[in-house]
Motif scaffolding. Sequence first.
Motif, PDB file in Angstrom:
ATOM      1  N   ILE A 159      16.765   4.129  -4.723  1.00 55.37           N
ATOM      2  CA  ILE A 159      17.430   3.019  -4.038  1.00 55.37           C
ATOM      3  C   ILE A 159      17.325   1.740  -4.867  1.00 55.37           C
ATOM      4  N   ASN A 160      18.154   0.755  -4.545  1.00 54.86           N
ATOM      5  CA  ASN A 160      18.260  -0.463  -5.350  1.00 54.86           C
ATOM      6  C   ASN A 160      16.917  -1.143  -5.583  1.00 54.86           C
ATOM      7  N   SER A 161      16.096  -1.239  -4.543  1.00 54.02           N
ATOM      8  CA  SER A 161      14.834  -1.970  -4.656  1.00 54.02           C
ATOM      9  C   SER A 161      13.782  -1.209  -5.459  1.00 54.02           C
ATOM     10  N   MET A 162      13.953   0.111  -5.636  1.00 52.22           N
ATOM     11  CA  MET A 162      12.961   0.917  -6.341  1.00 52.22           C
ATOM     12  C   MET A 162      13.386   1.304  -7.754  1.00 52.22           C
ATOM     13  N   LEU A 163      14.670   1.295  -8.019  1.00 56.12           N
ATOM     14  CA  LEU A 163      15.152   1.771  -9.318  1.00 56.12           C
ATOM     15  C   LEU A 163      14.638   0.908 -10.468  1.00 56.12           C
ATOM     16  N   LYS A 164      14.375  -0.361 -10.184  1.00 57.90           N
ATOM     17  CA  LYS A 164      13.888  -1.274 -11.226  1.00 57.90           C
ATOM     18  C   LYS A 164      12.370  -1.212 -11.393  1.00 57.90           C
ATOM     19  N   GLU A 165      11.693  -0.448 -10.551  1.00 53.65           N
ATOM     20  CA  GLU A 165      10.234  -0.380 -10.604  1.00 53.65           C
ATOM     21  C   GLU A 165       9.763   0.589 -11.690  1.00 53.65           C
ATOM     22  N   GLU A 166       8.699   0.197 -12.410  1.00 51.34           N
ATOM     23  CA  GLU A 166       8.032   1.055 -13.400  1.00 51.34           C
ATOM     24  C   GLU A 166       9.058   1.795 -14.276  1.00 51.34           C
ATOM     25  N   GLY A 167       8.900   3.131 -14.404  1.00 53.96           N
ATOM     26  CA  GLY A 167       9.820   3.905 -15.243  1.00 53.96           C
ATOM     27  C   GLY A 167      10.891   4.648 -14.463  1.00 53.96           C
ATOM     28  N   ASN A 168      11.183   4.203 -13.251  1.00 58.24           N
ATOM     29  CA  ASN A 168      12.143   4.916 -12.402  1.00 58.24           C
ATOM     30  C   ASN A 168      13.532   4.995 -13.043  1.00 58.24           C
ATOM     31  N   GLN A 169      13.934   3.898 -13.673  1.00 57.96           N
ATOM     32  CA  GLN A 169      15.260   3.871 -14.299  1.00 57.96           C
ATOM     33  C   GLN A 169      15.313   4.832 -15.492  1.00 57.96           C
ATOM     34  N   LYS A 170      14.243   4.893 -16.251  1.00 58.20           N
ATOM     35  CA  LYS A 170      14.175   5.814 -17.391  1.00 58.20           C
ATOM     36  C   LYS A 170      14.179   7.258 -16.898  1.00 58.20           C
ATOM     37  N   ILE A 201       7.442   8.748 -20.167  1.00 57.98           N
ATOM     38  CA  ILE A 201       7.458   7.718 -19.123  1.00 57.98           C
ATOM     39  C   ILE A 201       6.017   7.378 -18.749  1.00 57.98           C
ATOM     40  N   GLU A 202       5.651   6.117 -18.871  1.00 51.85           N
ATOM     41  CA  GLU A 202       4.263   5.704 -18.582  1.00 51.85           C
ATOM     42  C   GLU A 202       3.917   5.914 -17.111  1.00 51.85           C
ATOM     43  N   SER A 203       4.846   5.549 -16.223  1.00 52.91           N
ATOM     44  CA  SER A 203       4.556   5.701 -14.796  1.00 52.91           C
ATOM     45  C   SER A 203       5.841   5.628 -13.980  1.00 52.91           C
ATOM     46  N   LEU A 204       5.783   6.209 -12.813  1.00 54.39           N
ATOM     47  CA  LEU A 204       6.838   6.093 -11.810  1.00 54.39           C
ATOM     48  C   LEU A 204       6.262   5.388 -10.595  1.00 54.39           C
ATOM     49  N   GLN A 226       0.814  -1.221   0.000  1.00 50.52           N
ATOM     50  CA  GLN A 226       0.000   0.000   0.000  1.00 50.52           C
ATOM     51  C   GLN A 226       0.846   1.268   0.000  1.00 50.52           C
ATOM     52  N   VAL A 227       2.070   1.178   0.548  1.00 48.18           N
ATOM     53  CA  VAL A 227       2.922   2.372   0.615  1.00 48.18           C
ATOM     54  C   VAL A 227       3.519   2.728  -0.745  1.00 48.18           C
ATOM     55  N   LEU A 228       3.384   1.830  -1.726  1.00 50.39           N
ATOM     56  CA  LEU A 228       3.918   2.094  -3.061  1.00 50.39           C
ATOM     57  C   LEU A 228       2.866   2.827  -3.895  1.00 50.39           C
ATOM     58  N   VAL A 229       3.202   4.030  -4.334  1.00 46.70           N
ATOM     59  CA  VAL A 229       2.264   4.880  -5.068  1.00 46.70           C
ATOM     60  C   VAL A 229       2.738   5.011  -6.518  1.00 46.70           C
ATOM     61  N   LYS A 230       1.832   4.683  -7.445  1.00 52.09           N
ATOM     62  CA  LYS A 230       2.161   4.796  -8.873  1.00 52.09           C
ATOM     63  C   LYS A 230       1.727   6.170  -9.386  1.00 52.09           C
ATOM     64  N   VAL A 231       2.671   6.833 -10.055  1.00 51.72           N
ATOM     65  CA  VAL A 231       2.407   8.162 -10.615  1.00 51.72           C
ATOM     66  C   VAL A 231       2.320   8.028 -12.133  1.00 51.72           C
ATOM     67  N   VAL A 232       1.168   8.404 -12.695  1.00 57.82           N
ATOM     68  CA  VAL A 232       0.947   8.230 -14.138  1.00 57.82           C
ATOM     69  C   VAL A 232       0.804   9.560 -14.883  1.00 57.82           C
ATOM     70  N   ASP A 233       0.705  10.642 -14.151  1.00 57.15           N
ATOM     71  CA  ASP A 233       0.541  11.955 -14.776  1.00 57.15           C
ATOM     72  C   ASP A 233       1.886  12.680 -14.772  1.00 57.15           C
ATOM     73  N   LEU A 234       2.631  12.567 -15.879  1.00 46.27           N
ATOM     74  CA  LEU A 234       3.949  13.178 -15.993  1.00 46.27           C
ATOM     75  C   LEU A 234       4.004  14.113 -17.193  1.00 46.27           C
ATOM     76  N   LYS A 235       4.726  15.189 -17.041  1.00 43.77           N
ATOM     77  CA  LYS A 235       4.854  16.193 -18.101  1.00 43.77           C
ATOM     78  C   LYS A 235       6.303  16.254 -18.582  1.00 43.77           C
ATOM     79  N   GLU A 236       6.517  16.974 -19.681  1.00 40.23           N
ATOM     80  CA  GLU A 236       7.861  17.099 -20.251  1.00 40.23           C
ATOM     81  C   GLU A 236       8.838  17.633 -19.189  1.00 40.23           C
ATOM     82  N   PRO A 237      10.049  17.070 -19.185  1.00 35.31           N
ATOM     83  CA  PRO A 237      10.662  16.162 -20.164  1.00 35.31           C
ATOM     84  C   PRO A 237      10.430  14.684 -19.873  1.00 35.31           C
ATOM     85  N   PHE A 238       9.440  14.372 -19.010  1.00 34.22           N
ATOM     86  CA  PHE A 238       9.193  12.992 -18.610  1.00 34.22           C
ATOM     87  C   PHE A 238       7.881  12.431 -19.172  1.00 34.22           C
ATOM     88  N   ALA A 239       7.310  13.111 -20.171  1.00 35.43           N
ATOM     89  CA  ALA A 239       6.003  12.714 -20.697  1.00 35.43           C
ATOM     90  C   ALA A 239       6.023  11.328 -21.337  1.00 35.43           C
TER      91      ALA A 239
END
Length: 323
Positions: free
Chosen positions: A217-228, A147-150, A132-145
């Motif tokens: 952090i290591n456990s989050m960088l691989k999640e969604e579009g965090n690496q991008k 990216i589908e989600s963080l 539950q503490v993990l929040v997906k962010v789908v509304d991103l603007k340039e220069p991150f438009a």
Amino acid sequence: MKRALILGIFATIFAVLLLIRFFPPGDDFNLNNPFWNGLKDFKIKTKAFSLNSIQEIDLIPFPSETLLFIIGPEGIYTPSEVAFVSRYLKAGGQVILADDFGSGNLILEGLGLKVRFSGHPVVDPLFRGKAQVLVKVVDLKEPFADIESLMLNCPASLQLENGEGKVLATSSSFSFFDDNQNGKKDKNESEGPFPVIAEISYGAGKIYVVSDSSIFINSMLKEEGNQKFLKIITEGKKVLIDTSHHPAGLLTRLKDVEIKVYQIVSKFEIKYSLFLILVVAIVWLRFERGRFVRREEDIQDILQRHPDWDRDILNKLKKELEK
């Protein structure tokens, strides 16, 4: 017995030194920590250079070619430390301030900015990860438009005044402040969407404020579009990171001591002095071993001359002599 005790002590010291040297640290946000809460993957991907003191930022010759990360800062940033960050920004440097419940607001206040980390934990019952503490962010603007989600880990939100900066990412309208952390929307808890990433111009530079210290952090960088996200903000920049405001654990402090001791003993005069001491120790141990062998031979000679004497008693006398 004395010889075995000495050898055992040396072996134990050597094993402890090896453990300190090769076992990785587990501190939060440590660049060499390969575990879930570390930044080793961040370091590998960005080739980040660590600043052990924020004053070192003044030594950067071309600030506009660099990017300074301040992640999960703890403790107090003094006015003089904030002044170094301010000069860096005014000279064209860029700063990524990623925080949620740390001391990031002290930096923002010291820079004279109005934006603040709200200090309210944000949850989203619809756009979320497995926990539950993990929040997906789908509304991103340039220069991150693109990216589908963080994916954020127990983020806060940002408080911005009208006209200050540009919001680059927001949580969904289903998100809310979960101040009592019961996982439910209560009457006195505000509803989203909330800004979570903002860009603010500062002199010739920019500061990006991210309301989650865990996104890299290591456990989050691989999640969604965090690496991008990391790739976009660091592209073409030499990455710096302030590590002076992360408390070091015992193992990390011992590693630092070990490195300093090694640097000292590596000096020519000390190195050969230690070598001489080692040679003397080896000669002494061999001498002690020779004395032990001679005592064994003495007992054999005594028994040959006095076969009626008790060998056990003679061995006990030998052990007393060895003490």
